[in-house]
Write an enzyme that holds these catalytic residues in place. Structure first.
Site, PDB file in Angstrom:
ATOM      1  N   HIS A 145       0.840  -1.200   0.000  1.00 12.75           N
ATOM      2  CA  HIS A 145       0.000   0.000   0.000  1.00 12.75           C
ATOM      3  C   HIS A 145       0.876   1.252   0.000  1.00 12.75           C
ATOM      4  CE1 HIS A 145      -4.191  -1.517   1.344  1.00 12.75           C
ATOM      5  NE2 HIS A 145      -3.613  -2.370   0.534  1.00 12.75           N
TER       6      HIS A 145
ATOM      7  N   TYR B  70      -9.296   5.879   7.002  1.00 11.42           N
ATOM      8  CA  TYR B  70      -9.461   6.289   8.396  1.00 11.42           C
ATOM      9  C   TYR B  70     -10.462   7.443   8.397  1.00 11.42           C
ATOM     10  CZ  TYR B  70      -5.253   3.621   9.740  1.00 11.42           C
ATOM     11  OH  TYR B  70      -4.341   2.630   9.998  1.00 11.42           O
TER      12      TYR B  70
ATOM     13  N   PRO C 233      -4.731   0.694  18.570  1.00 13.64           N
ATOM     14  CA  PRO C 233      -4.417   0.197  17.224  1.00 13.64           C
ATOM     15  C   PRO C 233      -4.485   1.239  16.098  1.00 13.64           C
ATOM     16  CG  PRO C 233      -6.548  -0.652  17.960  1.00 13.64           C
ATOM     17  CD  PRO C 233      -5.950   0.075  19.121  1.00 13.64           C
TER      18      PRO C 233
ATOM     19  N   LYS D 209       0.749   0.130  15.032  1.00  9.39           N
ATOM     20  CA  LYS D 209       2.149   0.047  15.457  1.00  9.39           C
ATOM     21  C   LYS D 209       2.501  -1.172  16.312  1.00  9.39           C
ATOM     22  CE  LYS D 209       4.131   3.589  13.658  1.00  9.39           C
ATOM     23  NZ  LYS D 209       4.016   3.122  12.281  1.00  9.39           N
TER      24      LYS D 209
ATOM     25  N   TYR E 102       3.840   6.740  10.104  1.00 10.13           N
ATOM     26  CA  TYR E 102       3.019   5.577   9.735  1.00 10.13           C
ATOM     27  C   TYR E 102       3.855   4.502   9.056  1.00 10.13           C
ATOM     28  CZ  TYR E 102      -1.252   3.049   8.487  1.00 10.13           C
ATOM     29  OH  TYR E 102      -2.232   2.091   8.391  1.00 10.13           O
TER      30      TYR E 102
HETATM   31  P1  RFL Z   1       0.846 -11.481  21.453  1.00 12.41           P
HETATM   32  O1  RFL Z   1       0.456 -11.524  20.012  1.00 12.41           O
HETATM   33  O2  RFL Z   1      -0.219 -11.123  22.438  1.00 12.41           O
HETATM   34  O3  RFL Z   1       1.414 -12.922  21.815  1.00 12.41           O
HETATM   35  C1  RFL Z   1       1.671 -13.327  23.136  1.00 12.41           C
HETATM   36  C2  RFL Z   1       1.629 -14.826  23.191  1.00 12.41           C
HETATM   37  O4  RFL Z   1       2.025 -15.247  24.493  1.00 12.41           O
HETATM   38  C3  RFL Z   1       1.172 -16.285  24.924  1.00 12.41           C
HETATM   39  N1  RFL Z   1       1.211 -16.317  26.396  1.00 12.41           N
HETATM   40  C4  RFL Z   1       1.861 -17.267  27.111  1.00 12.41           C
HETATM   41  N2  RFL Z   1       2.553 -18.346  26.739  1.00 12.41           N
HETATM   42  C5  RFL Z   1       3.099 -19.131  27.713  1.00 12.41           C
HETATM   43  N3  RFL Z   1       2.941 -18.868  29.037  1.00 12.41           N
HETATM   44  C6  RFL Z   1       2.244 -17.807  29.464  1.00 12.41           C
HETATM   45  N4  RFL Z   1       2.087 -17.556  30.750  1.00 12.41           N
HETATM   46  C7  RFL Z   1       1.667 -16.949  28.476  1.00 12.41           C
HETATM   47  N5  RFL Z   1       0.914 -15.811  28.539  1.00 12.41           N
HETATM   48  C8  RFL Z   1       0.654 -15.448  27.276  1.00 12.41           C
HETATM   49  C9  RFL Z   1      -0.178 -15.906  24.338  1.00 12.41           C
HETATM   50  O5  RFL Z   1      -1.042 -17.041  24.244  1.00 12.41           O
HETATM   51  C10 RFL Z   1       0.223 -15.367  22.965  1.00 12.41           C
HETATM   52  O6  RFL Z   1       0.252 -16.379  21.977  1.00 12.41           O
HETATM   53  O7  RFL Z   1       2.066 -10.512  21.735  1.00 12.41           O
HETATM   54  P2  RFL Z   1       3.311 -10.084  20.780  1.00 12.41           P
HETATM   55  O8  RFL Z   1       3.958 -11.299  20.199  1.00 12.41           O
HETATM   56  O9  RFL Z   1       4.069  -9.126  21.582  1.00 12.41           O
HETATM   57  O10 RFL Z   1       2.646  -9.357  19.524  1.00 12.41           O
HETATM   58  C11 RFL Z   1       2.010  -8.112  19.662  1.00 12.41           C
HETATM   59  C12 RFL Z   1       0.890  -7.974  18.629  1.00 12.41           C
HETATM   60  O11 RFL Z   1       0.044  -9.110  18.682  1.00 12.41           O
HETATM   61  C13 RFL Z   1       0.061  -6.709  18.855  1.00 12.41           C
HETATM   62  O12 RFL Z   1       0.881  -5.634  19.211  1.00 12.41           O
HETATM   63  C14 RFL Z   1      -0.723  -6.310  17.595  1.00 12.41           C
HETATM   64  O13 RFL Z   1      -1.706  -7.273  17.294  1.00 12.41           O
HETATM   65  C15 RFL Z   1      -1.387  -4.952  17.772  1.00 12.41           C
HETATM   66  N6  RFL Z   1      -2.233  -4.571  16.630  1.00 12.41           N
HETATM   67  C16 RFL Z   1      -1.689  -4.068  15.484  1.00 12.41           C
HETATM   68  N7  RFL Z   1      -0.355  -3.962  15.346  1.00 12.41           N
HETATM   69  C17 RFL Z   1       0.184  -3.523  14.169  1.00 12.41           C
HETATM   70  O14 RFL Z   1       1.408  -3.419  14.063  1.00 12.41           O
HETATM   71  N8  RFL Z   1      -0.580  -3.177  13.092  1.00 12.41           N
HETATM   72  C18 RFL Z   1      -1.935  -3.257  13.147  1.00 12.41           C
HETATM   73  O15 RFL Z   1      -2.581  -2.983  12.141  1.00 12.41           O
HETATM   74  C19 RFL Z   1      -2.541  -3.683  14.377  1.00 12.41           C
HETATM   75  N9  RFL Z   1      -3.867  -3.787  14.474  1.00 12.41           N
HETATM   76  C20 RFL Z   1      -3.627  -4.695  16.713  1.00 12.41           C
HETATM   77  C21 RFL Z   1      -4.417  -4.285  15.606  1.00 12.41           C
HETATM   78  C22 RFL Z   1      -4.248  -5.239  17.827  1.00 12.41           C
HETATM   79  C23 RFL Z   1      -5.608  -5.347  17.870  1.00 12.41           C
HETATM   80  N10 RFL Z   1      -6.172  -5.914  19.018  1.00 12.41           N
HETATM   81  C24 RFL Z   1      -7.106  -6.976  18.975  1.00 12.41           C
HETATM   82  C25 RFL Z   1      -5.607  -5.593  20.306  1.00 12.41           C
HETATM   83  C26 RFL Z   1      -5.799  -4.383  15.631  1.00 12.41           C
HETATM   84  C27 RFL Z   1      -6.407  -4.884  16.776  1.00 12.41           C
HETATM   85  C28 RFL Z   1      -7.908  -4.909  16.777  1.00 12.41           C
HETATM   86  C1  PHB Z   2      -6.237  -4.039  10.519  1.00 11.68           C
HETATM   87  O1  PHB Z   2      -6.248  -4.315   9.313  1.00 11.68           O
HETATM   88  O2  PHB Z   2      -6.647  -4.860  11.373  1.00 11.68           O
HETATM   89  C2  PHB Z   2      -5.789  -2.711  10.980  1.00 11.68           C
HETATM   90  C3  PHB Z   2      -5.267  -1.815  10.058  1.00 11.68           C
HETATM   91  C4  PHB Z   2      -4.847  -0.564  10.473  1.00 11.68           C
HETATM   92  C5  PHB Z   2      -4.950  -0.208  11.804  1.00 11.68           C
HETATM   93  C6  PHB Z   2      -5.463  -1.114  12.734  1.00 11.68           C
HETATM   94  C7  PHB Z   2      -5.889  -2.368  12.319  1.00 11.68           C
HETATM   95  O3  PHB Z   2      -4.566   1.029  12.204  1.00 11.68           O
END
Ligand code: RFL
Ligand code: PHB
Length: 395
Positions: free
Chosen positions: A72, A205, A297, A301, A389
């Site tokens: 993108h 957005y 989110p 990041k 971004y």
């Molecule tokens: P995770 O992905 O939460 O993984 C942690 C893992 O640890 C396990 N765990 C354990 N395992 C063993 N023993 C224990 N005691 C444990 N406790 C926990 C869990 O089961 C899990 O598998 O953390 P990690 O690896 O640091 O990754 C971080 C990302 O997942 C998170 O920052 C992103 O998803 C945030 N996020 C976004 N980030 C982006 O860069 N771009 C995006 O577009 C974006 N969109 C989003 C998002 C997060 C969202 N939500 C649901 C919070 C959109 C949403 C809606």
């Molecule tokens: C997504 O595709 O889930 C997404 C994209 C951009 C954001 C947050 C989530 O800022």
């Protein structure tokens, strides 16, 4: 069990770290409390910064991403029924982002790890990290299915807590050495997946008087959309028709743009918060990713910060093994936190610029709109957004 690096958590942070260490000839064991299907299906991030894309490629995990990911070159900002495109390459000297879901990144990394990496144990829940301040830290854990819930110990040289925002690793850092910075927002995101081609080829957005909305995608035939909803909303209280009607209102433009509808296959609500745990290291325990920091989110990041942390740790440990110097390990927390706070700032700004706060005064509403006007009429302001971004340097 004994290993060089004990990694808690097989989200993007833990999986990529195991991969980077393997490539550097350093062995590790990954403990993940959930099963493989859970990790591979948990819907979260969608946007990978240029630097993240480069790291995945260099780690040998970029093949399917390059085939199926969507490059993108911009995003659209929408407010007051107007549309404005932010052109990333033109504003950043050629940078762009990749839309490739976190689920897919995790699937690719798990497949590589099982094929050629060290042990990756699913159903292995870390209970506590012990001896973080000594030369031989340990992770106490429990494996599912073991008779009587018998406990095991993983003896390590280093432990990295990649166990997300509810993990156990950070509890091993003494409270008196810890500072926590936090903010919760009085709203959340209702996110849906729908079997319909995205109505726009870039992310949209939208700021609207009724609240924020975001159009994203998972593939050319699957849309991912979000609606700002009040804090504590239950996703089940929104019918499919109500969701589409509300999205249509918030994305409406003066030029007749249309939102295509399709069957909704998943609905969930995510709370919004900012959280930073300082320091990110205690002795031989290091925190990485959501275990140390959460961003709302809106700036996309979270996953990218997790990648930055584990790249920093893997480099620092490789340096230590090569030269005997622990300098880079010693500066791990400081190096990561500089980038973390830039992302916290940007995510906070994006969130406050685009969301409708329930207690905003008419004055604050006008200021918010003036901020958006400024953004779309000043190249400098637009460049600031485009640089943040597409991502901060991993150097
Ligand atoms: P995770 O992905 O939460 O993984 C942690 C893992 O640890 C396990 N765990 C354990 N395992 C063993 N023993 C224990 N005691 C444990 N406790 C926990 C869990 O089961 C899990 O598998 O953390 P990690 O690896 O640091 O990754 C971080 C990302 O997942 C998170 O920052 C992103 O998803 C945030 N996020 C976004 N980030 C982006 O860069 N771009 C995006 O577009 C974006 N969109 C989003 C998002 C997060 C969202 N939500 C649901 C919070 C959109 C949403 C809606
Ligand atoms: C997504 O595709 O889930 C997404 C994209 C951009 C954001 C947050 C989530 O800022």
């Amino acid at each position: 069990m004994r290993t060089t690096v004990g990694i808690i958590g097989a989200g993007p942070a833990g999986l990529l770290l195991a991969r980077l260490l393997h490539r550097a000839g350093i062995d590790s064991v990954v403990l993940e409390s959930r099963d493989r299907a859970y990790v591979e299906q948990r819907q979260r991030a969608g946007v990978l910064e240029q630097g993240t894309v480069d790291v995945l490629r260099a780690a040998g995990a970029g093949e399917r991403m390059d085939r199926e990911g969507l490059r993108h070159d911009g995003i659209e900002l929408r407010f007051a029924r107007r549309r404005h495109r932010v052109d990333f390459p033109a504003l950043t000297g050629g940078r762009s982002v990749m839309v490739y879901a976190q689920t897919e990144v995790c699937k690719d990394l798990i497949a590589l790890q099982l094929k050629e990496g060290g042990p990756l144990l699913f159903g292995a829940e870390a209970l506590a990290v012990e001896g973080a301040g000594t030369d031989s830290p340990r992770v106490r854990f429990r494996r599912e299915g073991r008779a009587g819930g018998e406990e095991d110990v993983l003896e390590c040289e280093y432990v990295v807590g990649c166990d997300g925002s509810w993990g156990v690793a950070r509890r091993a850092i003494p409270e008196e050495l810890t500072r926590v910075f936090e903010r919760t927002y009085p709203f959340g995101w209702l996110g849906i997946l729908a079997d319909v081609p995205p109505s726009h080829d870039e992310l949209v957005y939208a700021r609207h008087d009724r609240g924020f909305a975001l159009l994203s995608m998972r593939s050319p035939v699957v849309s991912r959309l979000y609606l700002q909803v009040p804090e504590g909303t239950d996703a089940g209280t929104w019918s499919d028709v109500e969701i589409w009607d509300e999205l249509e209102r918030r994305f409406e433009t003066a030029d007749g743009w249309r939102l295509e509808r399709g069957p909704i296959t998943s609905k969930s609500v995510t709370p919004m918060r900012s959280h930073v745990h300082e320091p990110m290291r205690h002795g031989r325990l290091f925190l990485a990713g959501d275990a140390a920091h959460i961003v709302p989110p809106t700036g996309a990041k979270g996953l990218n910060l997790a990648v930055g942390d584990v790249v920093t740790f893997a480099r620092a440990l490789a340096h230590r093994k090569r030269t005997g110097s622990g300098d880079l390990l010693d500066s791990y927390s400081e190096t990561c936190l500089r980038r973390v706070w830039q992302a916290e700032r940007f995510s906070y700004e994006m969130t406050t610029m685009l969301h409708r706060s329930p207690d905003a005064t008419p004055f604050e509403d006008r200021i918010q709109l003036a901020g958006l006007e400024r953004l779309v009429s000043s190249r400098a302001a637009e460049q600031d957004l485009a640089e943040a971004y597409t991502g901060f340097s991993l150097e």
